[in-house]
Design an enzyme around this catalytic site. Sequence first.
Site, short mmCIF file in Angstrom:
data_model
loop_
_atom_site.label_atom_id
_atom_site.label_comp_id
_atom_site.label_asym_id
_atom_site.label_seq_id
_atom_site.Cartn_x
_atom_site.Cartn_y
_atom_site.Cartn_z
N SER A 1 10.06 -7.05 -3.31
CA SER A 1 8.78 -6.73 -2.68
C SER A 1 8.76 -7.30 -1.27
CB SER A 1 7.62 -7.31 -3.50
OG SER A 1 7.69 -8.72 -3.54
N HIS B 1 3.60 -2.69 3.30
CA HIS B 1 4.00 -3.28 2.01
C HIS B 1 4.94 -2.31 1.32
CE1 HIS B 1 3.22 -2.68 -2.35
NE2 HIS B 1 3.57 -3.95 -2.41
N GLY C 1 3.82 -17.10 -14.75
CA GLY C 1 4.30 -18.42 -14.35
C GLY C 1 5.28 -18.40 -13.21
#
Length: 305
Positions: free
Chosen positions: A91, A105, A257
């Site tokens: 990304s 993006h 996480g």
Amino acid sequence: MQIEPVKSYLLQLQDALCAALAAEDGAANFSTDQWQRAAGGGGRSRVLCDGAVFERAGVNFSHVRGAALPASASAGRPELAGRSYQALGVSLVIHPHNPHVPTSHANVRLFVAEKAGEEPVWWFGGGYDLTPYYGNRQDCIDWHRQAAAVCAPFGADVYARFKRWCDEYFYLPHRGEPRGVGGLFFDDLNEWDFDTCFAFVRALGDSFVPAYRPIVQRRKHTPYGEAERQFQLYRRGRYVEFNLVFDRGTLFGLQSGGRTEAILMSLPPLVRWEYDYTPPPGSAEAELTAYYLQARDWLAAAQDH
């Protein structure tokens, strides 16, 4: 289905994106941060800060594993809840200095959900979009021409479907406006065989630099003053609102996480909110929302140009 060729491509894509962006900036390079996740897997984050062209550019690779697919990834597919998973992707988010250069993006990713005694369930996702602060018709047309060219070999309806999906996904309902001028977005992509889906993801990933870099080159030397800079910072607030409230990638990273610094590198380094701000009628600032931030058919606009 083979994960290693996808991982190899994604690492090469990260290298290629960073090399192209650093060359365009000309004054700064990417720092590299290797990280591991206690729950399994890790990543390689690369961030360019305070360059000549880019105020911040981040290009992240991650390959993470977990015992149970987070809700952000299994939304709408309850049959996958509780499965173990692997997720890998690249990304990027680019925040330029010059308000006339759009933010952009891009993301490409593969998910694999696994359960003992059953075949793995896999799907690809990703896309790219453009967020201008000062609209330029030719930039929007060229951006969507590149997106349409990526999709054309995979079906006559692919661009229209994924363009519409992008318009609908990158939308701020509380503001009643899209985040930018769109591009492509897709999720849960397994409608073709694995090799074809992977080929589409490669075509999209490889097309980002040819789509974005010419826009940067055309706009990065455009003069601007403090008023344009302040408007850019104000409009960046919309970007932050979307990423923190609605973006599934951000939610997945936090729920799984992941490394917080890598997840939130998508946010601009400077931003401002102004209470009840309305641009002057007829101004370039007003034109952004009045004309550019609409679900527009930019290919049709090209024919009228």
